[in-house]
Design a protein around this motif. Sequence first.
Motif, PDB file in Angstrom:
ATOM      1  N   ARG A  19      18.367  -2.032  23.532  1.00 50.96           N
ATOM      2  CA  ARG A  19      19.143  -2.160  22.293  1.00 50.96           C
ATOM      3  C   ARG A  19      19.936  -0.905  22.023  1.00 50.96           C
ATOM      4  NH1 ARG A  19      15.525  -5.830  18.194  1.00 50.96           N
ATOM      5  NH2 ARG A  19      16.180  -7.719  19.252  1.00 50.96           N
ATOM      6  N   VAL A  20      19.280   0.232  22.193  1.00 49.00           N
ATOM      7  CA  VAL A  20      19.969   1.489  21.943  1.00 49.00           C
ATOM      8  C   VAL A  20      21.145   1.621  22.912  1.00 49.00           C
ATOM      9  CG1 VAL A  20      19.120   3.462  23.280  1.00 49.00           C
ATOM     10  CG2 VAL A  20      19.076   3.553  20.823  1.00 49.00           C
ATOM     11  N   ALA A  21      20.957   1.186  24.145  1.00 50.79           N
ATOM     12  CA  ALA A  21      22.031   1.272  25.135  1.00 50.79           C
ATOM     13  C   ALA A  21      23.235   0.440  24.692  1.00 50.79           C
ATOM     14  CB  ALA A  21      21.528   0.802  26.500  1.00 50.79           C
ATOM     15  N   ARG A  22      22.958  -0.722  24.130  1.00 51.66           N
ATOM     16  CA  ARG A  22      24.069  -1.563  23.646  1.00 51.66           C
ATOM     17  C   ARG A  22      24.841  -0.846  22.542  1.00 51.66           C
ATOM     18  NH1 ARG A  22      23.795  -7.118  24.180  1.00 51.66           N
ATOM     19  NH2 ARG A  22      25.976  -7.133  23.548  1.00 51.66           N
ATOM     20  N   THR A  23      24.121  -0.200  21.605  1.00 45.59           N
ATOM     21  CA  THR A  23      24.829   0.462  20.500  1.00 45.59           C
ATOM     22  C   THR A  23      25.613   1.671  21.003  1.00 45.59           C
ATOM     23  OG1 THR A  23      23.129   2.058  19.828  1.00 45.59           O
ATOM     24  CG2 THR A  23      22.948  -0.172  18.941  1.00 45.59           C
ATOM     25  N   LEU A  24      25.235   2.184  22.175  1.00 39.98           N
ATOM     26  CA  LEU A  24      25.971   3.329  22.721  1.00 39.98           C
ATOM     27  C   LEU A  24      27.195   2.880  23.503  1.00 39.98           C
ATOM     28  CD1 LEU A  24      22.904   5.437  23.880  1.00 39.98           C
ATOM     29  CD2 LEU A  24      24.418   5.941  21.968  1.00 39.98           C
ATOM     30  N   GLY A  25      27.393   1.570  23.579  1.00 40.85           N
ATOM     31  CA  GLY A  25      28.625   1.081  24.193  1.00 40.85           C
ATOM     32  C   GLY A  25      28.448   0.410  25.539  1.00 40.85           C
ATOM     33  N   ALA A  26      27.183   0.182  25.957  1.00 38.03           N
ATOM     34  CA  ALA A  26      26.952  -0.437  27.259  1.00 38.03           C
ATOM     35  C   ALA A  26      27.012  -1.962  27.147  1.00 38.03           C
ATOM     36  CB  ALA A  26      25.601  -0.007  27.820  1.00 38.03           C
ATOM     37  N   THR A  27      27.688  -2.588  28.090  1.00 42.32           N
ATOM     38  CA  THR A  27      27.727  -4.054  28.136  1.00 42.32           C
ATOM     39  C   THR A  27      26.376  -4.559  28.628  1.00 42.32           C
ATOM     40  OG1 THR A  27      28.494  -3.977  30.404  1.00 42.32           O
ATOM     41  CG2 THR A  27      30.183  -4.056  28.690  1.00 42.32           C
ATOM     42  N   LEU A  63      22.617  -6.348  16.897  1.00 43.18           N
ATOM     43  CA  LEU A  63      21.547  -6.694  17.837  1.00 43.18           C
ATOM     44  C   LEU A  63      20.811  -7.950  17.396  1.00 43.18           C
ATOM     45  CD1 LEU A  63      20.286  -3.040  18.232  1.00 43.18           C
ATOM     46  CD2 LEU A  63      21.407  -4.387  20.009  1.00 43.18           C
ATOM     47  N   GLU A 122      28.268  -3.451  21.558  1.00 41.91           N
ATOM     48  CA  GLU A 122      28.971  -2.379  22.272  1.00 41.91           C
ATOM     49  C   GLU A 122      30.410  -2.195  21.799  1.00 41.91           C
ATOM     50  OE1 GLU A 122      27.616  -5.054  23.596  1.00 41.91           O
ATOM     51  OE2 GLU A 122      28.882  -6.009  25.112  1.00 41.91           O
ATOM     52  N   PHE A 170      25.123   9.034  28.624  1.00 41.53           N
ATOM     53  CA  PHE A 170      25.084   7.586  28.889  1.00 41.53           C
ATOM     54  C   PHE A 170      26.179   6.799  28.163  1.00 41.53           C
ATOM     55  CE2 PHE A 170      23.775   3.256  27.990  1.00 41.53           C
ATOM     56  CZ  PHE A 170      23.353   2.808  29.220  1.00 41.53           C
ATOM     57  N   ARG A 223      13.719  -1.739  22.968  1.00 39.25           N
ATOM     58  CA  ARG A 223      14.523  -0.780  22.217  1.00 39.25           C
ATOM     59  C   ARG A 223      15.439   0.033  23.112  1.00 39.25           C
ATOM     60  NH1 ARG A 223      11.417   1.559  16.964  1.00 39.25           N
ATOM     61  NH2 ARG A 223      11.504  -0.440  15.908  1.00 39.25           N
ATOM     62  N   LEU A 224      14.978   0.298  24.338  1.00 41.29           N
ATOM     63  CA  LEU A 224      15.829   1.050  25.253  1.00 41.29           C
ATOM     64  C   LEU A 224      17.120   0.283  25.509  1.00 41.29           C
ATOM     65  CD1 LEU A 224      13.265   2.377  27.893  1.00 41.29           C
ATOM     66  CD2 LEU A 224      14.165   3.499  25.868  1.00 41.29           C
ATOM     67  N   VAL A 244      19.562   0.416  32.970  1.00 42.03           N
ATOM     68  CA  VAL A 244      18.340   0.658  32.189  1.00 42.03           C
ATOM     69  C   VAL A 244      17.194  -0.246  32.678  1.00 42.03           C
ATOM     70  CG1 VAL A 244      17.281   0.642  29.906  1.00 42.03           C
ATOM     71  CG2 VAL A 244      19.654   1.379  30.166  1.00 42.03           C
ATOM     72  N   SER A 272      29.299   4.786  29.714  1.00 40.99           N
ATOM     73  CA  SER A 272      29.440   3.349  29.469  1.00 40.99           C
ATOM     74  C   SER A 272      30.853   3.003  29.034  1.00 40.99           C
ATOM     75  CB  SER A 272      28.460   2.889  28.378  1.00 40.99           C
ATOM     76  OG  SER A 272      27.139   3.084  28.803  1.00 40.99           O
ATOM     77  N   ARG A 273      31.511   3.973  28.405  1.00 37.10           N
ATOM     78  CA  ARG A 273      32.867   3.703  27.921  1.00 37.10           C
ATOM     79  C   ARG A 273      33.918   4.199  28.891  1.00 37.10           C
ATOM     80  NH1 ARG A 273      30.597   4.219  22.419  1.00 37.10           N
ATOM     81  NH2 ARG A 273      30.637   2.064  21.690  1.00 37.10           N
TER      82      ARG A 273
END
Lengths: 280, 345
Positions: free
Chosen positions: A178-186, B49, B70, B95, A175-176, A194, B99-100
């Motif tokens: 996944r959440v990072a991806r939704t926050l915009g991380a590639t 996801l 993303e 964070f 989940r860590l 992470v 990231s952006r």
Amino acid sequence: MAQMDSIGTTTEGLARRRMPWFGLLAGVVGSCLVLFIVAPLAGMTLSCSLSDLSAAAAEQEVRSSIRLTLLCAMFATVACTAFGVPLGYLLARRRFRGRSLVLAIIDLPIIIPHSAAGLALLTVIGRHSLIGSVSERSGLLLVGAPAGIAVAMAFVSVPFLVNAARAGFEAVPQRLERVARTLGATPARVFFSVALPLAWRDILGGMILMWARGISEFGAVIIIAYHPMTTPVMVFQRFKDYGLDSARAVAVLLVGICVGIFVVLRLLARRPKASEAGHA
Amino acid sequence: MLELRGIAKRYGRFALEALDLKVMSNEYCVLLGPSGAGKTVILEMLAGLIRPDAGQVLWDGRDITSAAPETRRFAMVYQDYALFPHMSVRANIAFGLRSRGVTRTEAAGRAEAVARNLGIAELLARRPATMSGGEQQRVALARAMVTEPKLLLLDEPLAAVDIAGRRRLRDQLKQLQQRTRTTFLHVTHDIDEAMFLADRAAVILDGRLRQVASPEELFRRPSDRDVARFLGMRNILDVVCSEPGFCRARGVTIHVAGSDVATRHVWIRPEEIILSGQPFDSSARNQFHGHVAQYSRAGDLLAVEVDCGDLELTALVTYASFECLAIQKGRQVYATFKSSATHCF
């Protein structure tokens, strides 16, 4: 030892509630096993006088052998980390066709005889093989040279690194990421900011294990290179040519160095209590 | 506007059948369904996801079904907070901005502003592991909102928070949504939570979307018996309607409003059933005699179960009328309700 103590208390707690004899029995049986490991090492160390030890430590041949062994194993470990960590991550996170086959292949070096592993390596890096001849022509000797020793060490010890890295990444909650991806991380940023920071202790643990395993390798190394002599090979050679007393001092020296390094690095890689809570 | 077209997914024991749903811009939409119905999977599909087996996800008419998470700007908040344990609260919140490609100083400044808004400015230097559930969830909320998402996905965000923190966080969620005019899609199994927060609620049972309506409408007109039961509605009767205005339930005739031949169930609103010691004349067409089977607390009211022979009715009464009627087990009472207190479906 600390871990043993905690297991001891748990068994005791159980014993008081249900079966008093079982805890006692398990304790006695377990102690036998621990003694089985400690006794030969202690016996060898105690039967080796301090003067023998210092004489061996003063020998130029022994010193350069120990240096060679440590450096080759370290080089093998660092080089394999660059490949093993991404592989461990992939195995922890992706469910792909053939994954279990890859897992089995990674464990192969642990289960095959190491002398056989050495022979197998010869067919790939030997003088008459493609890789061996190309690298020899370009000036990098493999067989009978440090580079070949490092390859042999890497082959037999890399499973420890990959498995530790995989376990480390598996322990990072998905989940860590996944959440990072939704926050915009590639995916790359997720890995480096992470997954890797949360798994590095396990990876370091795997590196230590791989290094220690590389240092102690004998079977595969002796087939790739009798000379230059790594310390395990030297212990064998001295035992064969001069007998037990001559070999023992070198053996004790190497065991001492290994245990010393092992303890120091294990202490460094130990997980602090607070971050353990953060993991849960 | 978010639009789901025929989204289907099999995932372990959970199977979602062709889900069609529209979430309007700036709306607080709640997905309501029992625990373990795979609501998390729906959110994770929206976030990109998990890939749906079939169907499309559209944002403002554009198909984003296969867009990387993303690139969507749909921020996620999980039930278990999912804060990065190796980072401070400040770094957690910053964070997404980092990231952006936002600079370190600007990200820190914006993180602080959002933290102040949510009342967690004093936590910025702390590590997540040392904080309460409510605090952690506010950090997770700040971390998502600072990225100015087009859609905020909330997966049971209040479920792991203790009761005292839950009410405060719930209020904050509502205020935050109204202030920022961000589209919120919130998944929960808690009906009260949905009633308080939702502009519109979508009820999902057994992998199917059953009803989308405002909370008031949901209670006024549940689409079917399962929805009504899930909402905890009392006095749902299986009926047969032969002529308009009348229904028969287990040998009893009930005057109802708005029935037709298709009517299968009647719901009698328990707060509109009047209990009395004596029969009385009124315009109410339905009056049944029975005795009190049992009673229990139901929030600020009391739920009194009246056994009327063929019919069991539950009435919600105030404490005042409870005492006035001297209700106890076995007490003979009359239950009276108007036909307008019924809802046929």
